[in-house]
Motif scaffolding. Sequence first.
Motif, PDB file in Angstrom:
ATOM      1  N   SER A   1       0.833  -1.215   0.000  1.00  0.00           N
ATOM      2  CA  SER A   1       0.000   0.000   0.000  1.00  0.00           C
ATOM      3  C   SER A   1       0.860   1.255   0.000  1.00  0.00           C
ATOM      4  O   SER A   1       1.903   1.295   0.660  1.00  0.00           O
ATOM      5  N   THR A   2       0.385   2.289  -0.679  1.00  0.00           N
ATOM      6  CA  THR A   2       1.111   3.566  -0.634  1.00  0.00           C
ATOM      7  C   THR A   2       0.735   4.343   0.626  1.00  0.00           C
ATOM      8  O   THR A   2       1.502   5.162   1.104  1.00  0.00           O
ATOM      9  N   ASN A   3      -0.452   4.083   1.170  1.00  0.00           N
ATOM     10  CA  ASN A   3      -0.883   4.765   2.387  1.00  0.00           C
ATOM     11  C   ASN A   3      -0.471   3.936   3.607  1.00  0.00           C
ATOM     12  O   ASN A   3      -0.130   2.758   3.472  1.00  0.00           O
TER      13      ASN A   3
ATOM     14  N   THR B   1      -6.453   3.511   0.136  1.00  0.00           N
ATOM     15  CA  THR B   1      -5.069   3.411  -0.339  1.00  0.00           C
ATOM     16  C   THR B   1      -4.967   2.910  -1.776  1.00  0.00           C
ATOM     17  O   THR B   1      -5.681   1.990  -2.159  1.00  0.00           O
TER      18      THR B   1
ATOM     19  N   VAL C   1       0.402   0.348  -5.943  1.00  0.00           N
ATOM     20  CA  VAL C   1       0.944   0.707  -7.256  1.00  0.00           C
ATOM     21  C   VAL C   1       2.034  -0.271  -7.681  1.00  0.00           C
ATOM     22  O   VAL C   1       2.569  -1.010  -6.858  1.00  0.00           O
TER      23      VAL C   1
ATOM     24  N   GLY D   1       4.895   3.138 -10.290  1.00  0.00           N
ATOM     25  CA  GLY D   1       4.029   4.041  -9.535  1.00  0.00           C
ATOM     26  C   GLY D   1       2.602   4.062 -10.051  1.00  0.00           C
ATOM     27  O   GLY D   1       1.772   4.842  -9.582  1.00  0.00           O
TER      28      GLY D   1
ATOM     29  N   THR E   1      -0.332   7.554 -12.058  1.00  0.00           N
ATOM     30  CA  THR E   1       0.140   7.481 -10.669  1.00  0.00           C
ATOM     31  C   THR E   1      -0.822   8.276  -9.769  1.00  0.00           C
ATOM     32  O   THR E   1      -1.579   9.130 -10.257  1.00  0.00           O
TER      33      THR E   1
ATOM     34  N   VAL F   1      -0.566   8.760  -0.457  1.00  0.00           N
ATOM     35  CA  VAL F   1       0.813   8.270  -0.552  1.00  0.00           C
ATOM     36  C   VAL F   1       1.594   8.790   0.649  1.00  0.00           C
ATOM     37  O   VAL F   1       1.687  10.005   0.858  1.00  0.00           O
TER      38      VAL F   1
ATOM     39  N   LEU G   1       5.168   8.669   1.687  1.00  0.00           N
ATOM     40  CA  LEU G   1       6.517   8.269   1.289  1.00  0.00           C
ATOM     41  C   LEU G   1       7.407   7.970   2.488  1.00  0.00           C
ATOM     42  O   LEU G   1       8.366   7.219   2.380  1.00  0.00           O
TER      43      LEU G   1
ATOM     44  N   GLY H   1       6.762   0.501  -5.489  1.00  0.00           N
ATOM     45  CA  GLY H   1       6.509   1.733  -6.240  1.00  0.00           C
ATOM     46  C   GLY H   1       6.987   2.997  -5.540  1.00  0.00           C
ATOM     47  O   GLY H   1       6.892   4.096  -6.100  1.00  0.00           O
ATOM     48  N   ARG H   2       7.525   2.847  -4.321  1.00  0.00           N
ATOM     49  CA  ARG H   2       7.913   4.038  -3.554  1.00  0.00           C
ATOM     50  C   ARG H   2       8.965   4.861  -4.287  1.00  0.00           C
ATOM     51  O   ARG H   2       8.870   6.094  -4.353  1.00  0.00           O
TER      52      ARG H   2
ATOM     53  N   LEU I   1       7.506   6.843  -7.125  1.00  0.00           N
ATOM     54  CA  LEU I   1       6.661   7.949  -6.666  1.00  0.00           C
ATOM     55  C   LEU I   1       7.509   9.061  -6.044  1.00  0.00           C
ATOM     56  O   LEU I   1       7.236  10.256  -6.252  1.00  0.00           O
TER      57      LEU I   1
END
Length: 815
Positions: free
Chosen positions: A508-510, A522, A525, A529, A689, A699, A701, A708-709, A712
């Motif tokens: 997950s990006t979140n 979330t 990706v 991204g 993205t 997102v 980071l 995908g971090r 992004l």
Amino acid sequence: MSTALPTHSQIVIIGGGIVGCSTAYHLTKAGFKDVLVLERKELGSGTTFAAAGLLAQLRQNREMSNLAKYALELYSGLGAETGVEPGFVKTGAIGVCQTEDRRREWLRGAAMAKAFGIEMYEITLKEAEDMVPLLNTSDLKAAFYLPGDGQVDPISATHSLVRGAKIGGAAIVENCTVTGIKTKNSVITGVSTDLGDVSCEYLVNCAGMWGRQIGKMTSTSVPLYAAEHLHAITVPIEGLKKHFPTVRDFDGYTYFKEESGGILLGGFEPVANPYGMKGIPEHWKFTELAEDWDQLAIFMECGFERFPILENAQIRHLQVSAESFTPDNAFMVGEVPGVKNLFVGCGMNSVGIASSAGVGRALAQWIAKGSPDEQLWPVDVRRYFPWQQNTRYVHDRVAESVGILYEHHFPNRQRTTARPVICSPLHDRLKDNGACFSMIAGWERADWFAPEGVKPVHKYSWGRPNWFEYQAEEHKAIRHGVGMYDLTSMGKLLVQGRDAEAVLQSLSTNDIAGPIGTSVYTPMVNDKGGFELDVTVTRNGEESYFIVTAAGTTVRDFDYIKRRIPADSICTVTDVTHGYAMLAVMGPKSRDLLSGLTDADLSNEAFPYGTAQEIDIAYARPLALRMSYVGELGWELYIPSNFAVPVFDAIMTEGKKHGLKLVGMQAVNSLRLEKGYRHWESDITPDNTPYEAGLGFGVKLDKGEFVGRKALACQKEVGITKKIVMFTLDGNQEVMLYGNEPIYRNGEFIDTLSSGAYGFEVGCPIGMGYLVNSDGARNHWIKEGSYELMVEGKLYPATLHLRSPYDPKNERTKM
Ligand SMILES: Cc1cc2nc3c(=O)[nH]c(=O)nc-3n(C[C@H](O)[C@H](O)[C@H](O)COP(=O)(O)OP(=O)(O)OC[C@H]3O[C@@H](n4cnc5c(N)ncnc54)[C@H](O)[C@@H]3O)c2cc1C
């Protein structure tokens, strides 16, 4: 052509039709040398030999059009490369319209073509007659020209691909039938054939109308079914122009091309004959079926109208063969869910020659790089569900699938065959309340509700459809009062185990690691991204997460997560979609309504936005999620399925005090679009993205590593070159936006809308789409532009919105 059967090949392709041979050709181009094509009889002897060879570029969406466009590029130069001419001729094509509605459809098609880089424009009927001297246009309303379309000789094209593949190192073995597939731990290890076993790392099912049987060897869903498909060729006709542009008359179900001095006419009849009820016969090889003059009569009727000279032309050959069709008229490519390294490229719906180049190339990219260079969701095999293997279902649907190709392609057009498949437990309740149903992923869903005295049937139109005013009332009920919709069809996944949090954090990006009851939107990706999943993740236990996703992406999302659970992790993913009904109670009065049914404190303090609790309603304990896809205060109630009816009844009874209105999917769509909520598939795909989609808030980071971090973080630093924005057509209430309408910035075409609808609260049509600028899609560049949207060939001034036109500060859901 054939060589001896080896005992190992890195990649084995089942099927030596044009798709299998194109896949072999493109795999060798991608650097694979150890490629083997196995063909049960002779190359091209399945369906390929029977084709008319037309290469039409414009298809129902961008992805399929891009695949088809590439055929023109490949086949125009393949002869020079391989020494075997594929018989390519650039003929051009003309689409004719018998009705004004059809013209409106083609006008929208021409705009789509422009966006996809395909030349297409309206011509006069006189110009059409000049290009096709014996064509009768006296009854027609309009004609459109596609100068770039062409044709090949299908067998020559297949042999040209084979020659190219062989130059690249591939081997072909004919008269070799694959009888079984071998796997270990759900990974491909080889095939059995009637000539012996072959071990392999990758297997590609390009078996055409045999594809479903091949799918059964690993219990994977390859839902296709053969249907009879035919064309007739006349004796030579005097005065006919050689290689005249292919003429397509969708209203008459028929197409026409020149063939050996005569006319070849074929088409897509409204009710087709499924073929192969007892399986495709073993002896099938360049097989022609019994002549079917009744089916041909449908095309001849149009033929006499379009080419009156046909009245006196003798039919030289009526060719009836069979082709595979799918439930949704799109073919299937990609890696099959559940089995690693098993790929599929079949179910071509009579565009297998036109799509062969693109499908072969995409499969080669997929195998070489793990994904195709451009996302292909509309044809991705992961859109199909296991239940779609049901033979009766594909059989019944296919009779309709053939004709759909030339039917009116009105927005929201529903299929009528093979229904119902899946009904929510509330189906009968909704029906009793006037629901008009639409279908997605097999689910019957209330599309809109007909008031008493109105028949719940769809009447389609390019203008306002018959449900417009009922949709408006449902939309307004949620904006100003309270509405309820049944979204039991939503995909629901349970991710559980000691490592569930770690697994989901890595995807997950979140940040999804909150206390029990935290509900987080979330993206998930890919390495670039781009959006793979767009979900809500709710922690419903110490080691348990409840994920909600769209109905149509459940298989894909399940497969995506499952494949990425490390072997040494204690974590499982389970699809619990059918275990829960989902009722959404939304609108400013939703708190008042639900408070009458539960002792739970629904105040902002006790039950804030983005949280979940199990609460009492009626005699049930649904999981209530304070989330909204329609932009108002409200709760989504996930109710164990067997409790759903009493909960529904209780809400309906209590709802009477609050003016509760039942709401259908049409209104849900207009509500979400007015609020600017994205829809995975149209507004967000693996090619966008979160930053480009304006969803950067999802997102984090700095939360640690995730897939995908890197991409992004890099994009955040460098900046984006495309950005999603919204438009309203203020003062143009009659115009209908559905998505795909071209966006013009300062008079120049820039891209198309990703989705469109009517905004009943803002009082005009609304659209969403990406603005692309290679120098950077920054706000000042966006705001500097003046914008227009093209609808049916006409430009309308559009108002730009960087935030949603309704509730831009996002206050309503938090009331
Ligand atoms: C009348 C007609 C007109 C058409 N016109 C057009 C047109 O103008 N344009 C267009 O784009 N398309 C057209 N099509 C459709 C087109 O012919 C097909 O979409 C295309 O040929 C499909 O190619 P394929 O490679 O998927 O399947 P096939 O050509 O059927 O190849 C699959 C191969 O797999 C082999 N196979 C199956 N099972 C096994 C096994 N167990 N082991 C080994 N081998 C196996 C079969 O023998 C077969 O040769 C037409 C079709 C028909 C019938």
